[in-house]
Design a protein around this motif. Structure first.
Motif, mmCIF file in Angstrom:
data_model
loop_
_atom_site.group_PDB
_atom_site.id
_atom_site.type_symbol
_atom_site.label_atom_id
_atom_site.label_comp_id
_atom_site.label_asym_id
_atom_site.label_seq_id
_atom_site.Cartn_x
_atom_site.Cartn_y
_atom_site.Cartn_z
ATOM 1 N N VAL A 135 1.148 -1.424 0.349
ATOM 2 C CA VAL A 135 0.224 -0.210 -0.173
ATOM 3 C C VAL A 135 0.778 1.385 0.021
ATOM 4 C CG1 VAL A 135 -0.068 0.018 2.134
ATOM 5 C CG2 VAL A 135 -2.758 0.847 0.791
ATOM 6 N N VAL A 136 1.831 1.418 0.839
ATOM 7 C CA VAL A 136 2.937 1.846 0.597
ATOM 8 C C VAL A 136 3.472 2.157 -0.594
ATOM 9 C CG1 VAL A 136 5.092 3.805 1.321
ATOM 10 C CG2 VAL A 136 2.836 2.293 3.291
ATOM 11 N N ASP A 137 4.402 1.532 -1.057
ATOM 12 C CA ASP A 137 4.962 1.511 -2.853
ATOM 13 C C ASP A 137 3.837 1.979 -3.707
ATOM 14 O OD1 ASP A 137 6.931 0.432 -1.580
ATOM 15 O OD2 ASP A 137 6.884 -1.495 -2.258
ATOM 16 N N ALA A 138 2.180 1.726 -3.371
ATOM 17 C CA ALA A 138 1.705 1.770 -4.271
ATOM 18 C C ALA A 138 1.094 3.301 -4.347
ATOM 19 C CB ALA A 138 0.214 0.965 -4.183
ATOM 20 N N VAL A 139 1.071 3.842 -3.026
ATOM 21 C CA VAL A 139 1.028 5.334 -3.275
ATOM 22 C C VAL A 139 2.066 6.050 -3.513
ATOM 23 C CG1 VAL A 139 0.076 7.068 -1.352
ATOM 24 C CG2 VAL A 139 -1.014 5.181 -1.531
ATOM 25 N N ASP A 140 3.093 5.786 -3.090
ATOM 26 C CA ASP A 140 4.163 6.195 -3.514
ATOM 27 C C ASP A 140 4.651 6.142 -4.798
ATOM 28 O OD1 ASP A 140 5.061 6.791 -0.644
ATOM 29 O OD2 ASP A 140 6.534 4.918 -0.561
ATOM 30 N N PHE A 141 4.007 5.802 -5.239
ATOM 31 C CA PHE A 141 4.115 5.242 -7.114
ATOM 32 C C PHE A 141 3.663 6.191 -7.153
ATOM 33 C CE2 PHE A 141 3.065 3.414 -10.921
ATOM 34 C CZ PHE A 141 4.168 3.331 -11.762
ATOM 35 N N LEU A 142 2.115 6.156 -7.215
ATOM 36 C CA LEU A 142 1.216 7.388 -7.918
ATOM 37 C C LEU A 142 1.292 8.308 -8.137
ATOM 38 C CD1 LEU A 142 -2.161 4.361 -7.435
ATOM 39 C CD2 LEU A 142 -0.802 4.967 -9.781
ATOM 40 N N GLU A 143 1.896 8.821 -6.490
ATOM 41 C CA GLU A 143 1.678 10.218 -6.252
ATOM 42 C C GLU A 143 2.952 10.753 -6.827
ATOM 43 O OE1 GLU A 143 2.245 12.561 -2.020
ATOM 44 O OE2 GLU A 143 3.165 10.763 -1.861
ATOM 45 N N ALA A 144 3.867 10.160 -7.048
ATOM 46 C CA ALA A 144 5.295 10.631 -7.775
ATOM 47 C C ALA A 144 4.803 10.875 -9.147
ATOM 48 C CB ALA A 144 6.529 9.667 -7.618
ATOM 49 N N ARG A 145 4.029 10.433 -9.745
ATOM 50 C CA ARG A 145 3.568 10.635 -11.299
ATOM 51 C C ARG A 145 2.219 11.434 -11.327
ATOM 52 N NH1 ARG A 145 6.107 6.394 -9.985
ATOM 53 N NH2 ARG A 145 7.847 5.419 -11.200
ATOM 54 N N LEU A 146 1.851 11.478 -10.727
ATOM 55 C CA LEU A 146 0.137 12.470 -10.752
ATOM 56 C C LEU A 146 0.602 13.911 -10.266
ATOM 57 C CD1 LEU A 146 -2.556 9.432 -9.741
ATOM 58 C CD2 LEU A 146 -2.443 11.049 -11.575
ATOM 59 N N GLN A 147 1.709 13.420 -8.929
ATOM 60 C CA GLN A 147 1.616 15.121 -8.329
ATOM 61 C C GLN A 147 0.495 15.818 -7.763
ATOM 62 O OE1 GLN A 147 5.721 16.444 -7.254
ATOM 63 N NE2 GLN A 147 4.914 14.728 -7.651
ATOM 64 N N PRO A 148 -0.497 14.354 -7.002
ATOM 65 C CA PRO A 148 -1.714 15.111 -6.980
ATOM 66 C C PRO A 148 -2.103 16.435 -5.444
ATOM 67 C CG PRO A 148 -1.555 12.868 -6.268
ATOM 68 C CD PRO A 148 -0.307 13.405 -5.941
ATOM 69 N N LYS A 149 -3.391 16.586 -5.399
ATOM 70 C CA LYS A 149 -3.401 17.617 -3.977
ATOM 71 C C LYS A 149 -3.077 16.437 -2.667
ATOM 72 C CE LYS A 149 -5.268 20.834 -6.436
ATOM 73 N NZ LYS A 149 -7.318 21.737 -5.811
ATOM 74 N N GLY A 150 -4.215 14.943 -3.422
ATOM 75 C CA GLY A 150 -4.189 14.322 -2.065
ATOM 76 C C GLY A 150 -4.710 13.219 -2.673
ATOM 77 N N ILE A 151 -4.309 12.000 -2.104
ATOM 78 C CA ILE A 151 -4.047 11.000 -2.777
ATOM 79 C C ILE A 151 -4.232 9.553 -1.693
ATOM 80 C CG2 ILE A 151 -2.155 9.921 -2.865
ATOM 81 C CD1 ILE A 151 -2.023 8.132 -5.273
ATOM 82 N N GLY A 152 -5.154 8.809 -1.984
ATOM 83 C CA GLY A 152 -5.656 7.488 -0.378
ATOM 84 C C GLY A 152 -5.319 6.564 -1.066
ATOM 85 N N LEU A 153 -5.522 4.951 -1.015
ATOM 86 C CA LEU A 153 -5.725 3.703 -0.964
ATOM 87 C C LEU A 153 -5.620 2.796 -0.357
ATOM 88 C CD1 LEU A 153 -4.963 2.415 -3.950
ATOM 89 C CD2 LEU A 153 -2.825 1.411 -2.712
ATOM 90 N N VAL A 154 -7.116 1.977 -0.197
ATOM 91 C CA VAL A 154 -7.334 1.263 0.447
ATOM 92 C C VAL A 154 -7.353 -0.623 -0.045
ATOM 93 C CG1 VAL A 154 -9.317 -0.068 1.686
ATOM 94 C CG2 VAL A 154 -9.685 2.867 1.578
ATOM 95 N N LEU A 155 -6.589 -0.764 0.103
ATOM 96 C CA LEU A 155 -6.862 -2.188 -0.330
ATOM 97 C C LEU A 155 -7.323 -4.071 0.306
ATOM 98 C CD1 LEU A 155 -2.709 -2.844 -1.203
ATOM 99 C CD2 LEU A 155 -4.642 -1.923 -2.207
ATOM 100 N N ARG A 156 -8.016 -4.095 -0.020
ATOM 101 C CA ARG A 156 -8.515 -5.552 1.095
ATOM 102 C C ARG A 156 -8.517 -7.209 0.436
ATOM 103 N NH1 ARG A 156 -14.723 -4.853 2.943
ATOM 104 N NH2 ARG A 156 -13.521 -5.473 4.460
ATOM 105 N N SER A 157 -7.985 -7.589 0.586
ATOM 106 C CA SER A 157 -7.229 -8.892 0.576
ATOM 107 C C SER A 157 -7.483 -10.186 0.982
ATOM 108 C CB SER A 157 -6.314 -8.974 0.028
ATOM 109 O OG SER A 157 -4.872 -8.503 1.329
ATOM 110 N N ALA A 158 -7.541 -11.251 0.009
ATOM 111 C CA ALA A 158 -7.321 -12.952 1.021
ATOM 112 C C ALA A 158 -6.635 -13.612 0.731
ATOM 113 C CB ALA A 158 -9.018 -13.015 0.189
ATOM 114 N N HIS A 159 -6.010 -14.365 1.447
ATOM 115 C CA HIS A 159 -4.496 -15.161 1.303
ATOM 116 C C HIS A 159 -5.079 -17.077 1.654
ATOM 117 C CE1 HIS A 159 -2.058 -11.503 2.294
ATOM 118 N NE2 HIS A 159 -3.819 -10.560 2.537
ATOM 119 N N CYS A 160 -3.919 -17.004 0.499
ATOM 120 C CA CYS A 160 -4.185 -18.519 -0.266
ATOM 121 C C CYS A 160 -3.850 -18.743 1.691
ATOM 122 C CB CYS A 160 -3.608 -18.588 -1.447
ATOM 123 S SG CYS A 160 -5.340 -18.256 -2.313
ATOM 124 N N CYS A 161 -1.994 -18.670 1.799
ATOM 125 C CA CYS A 161 -1.685 -18.961 3.120
ATOM 126 C C CYS A 161 -2.609 -19.852 4.236
ATOM 127 C CB CYS A 161 -0.322 -18.418 3.543
ATOM 128 S SG CYS A 161 -0.796 -16.579 3.721
#
Length: 206
Positions: A135-161
């Protein structure tokens, strides 16, 4: 970051050696007591090696070339992109995690095509990952390219392990989020959060 700096890819493609993977999978199968199964040992190690090579950090992805941004046509409010499906790989067990992402950002001078937002997330998710890092890598990645006023990301997942250890479909949903800039303000954050947690992710069934 100034507008003149070129953002970097936090996880550039790394070399993949399919032969090394194949030999390792053959050893794994022998270690699991499956080495006497000729039909398994004949083709499975190569199939698994090719699958991993294609899905974990494939070298033919050029995310800098693929990820395009465009001039903002005048949008001043929140952009929401919901229900972006992705598959990640748990770095603790190398087992898949099936996820749904919900993204919100308030553009400044740049916007991105919706498919590009998904490409950026999947580029990072294909690495062996932890949810908290992804979630941090993805926000870093998108923020660097979009240079937005603000950005938020929610990840919800189920894990096979979890499902593999319990020998049952996993119903646990792991939720992580990251928010920056004006997305820390409730007027922007609440629409994103409410849309993200409104119902159980569909990949778990009903």
């Amino acid at each position: 970051m100034t507008e003149f700096q070129q953002p970097h890819s936090p996880l550039p493609p790394k070399p993949v050696d399919v032969d090394v993977i194949e030999n390792a999978i053959a050893d794994l199968l022998r270690g699991l007591g499956q080495g006497d199964k000729s039909e398994v040992m004949a083709q499975t190690p190569r199939r698994v090696a090719e699958l991993y090579a294609q899905t974990i950090n494939p070298g033919d992805i050029d995310i800098e070339e693929d990820f395009k941004v465009f001039d903002n046509p005048g949008m001043q409010d929140l952009v929401l992109v919901n229900d972006v499906h992705y598959v990640s790989m748990c770095e603790h067990h190398l087992a898949p995690a099936f996820g749904i992402a919900h993204l919100g950002y308030v553009p400044d001078r740049k916007v991105a095509g919706y498919s590009k937002l998904k490409k950026g997330l999947n580029y990072l998710a294909r690495q062996p990952q932890l949810n908290e890092r992804l979630v941090v890598d993805a926000v870093d990645f998108l923020e660097a390219r979009l240079q937005p006023k603000g950005i938020g990301l929610v990840l919800r997942s189920a894990h096979c392990c979890i499902a593999l250890r319990t020998n049952a479909p996993s119903q646990e949903v792991v939720t992580v989020f990251e928010r920056r800039g004006v997305l820390r303000e409730e007027q922007y954050w609440q629409p994103l959060w409410q849309s993200a947690v409104a119902e159980k992710p569909s990949f778990l069934g009903r």
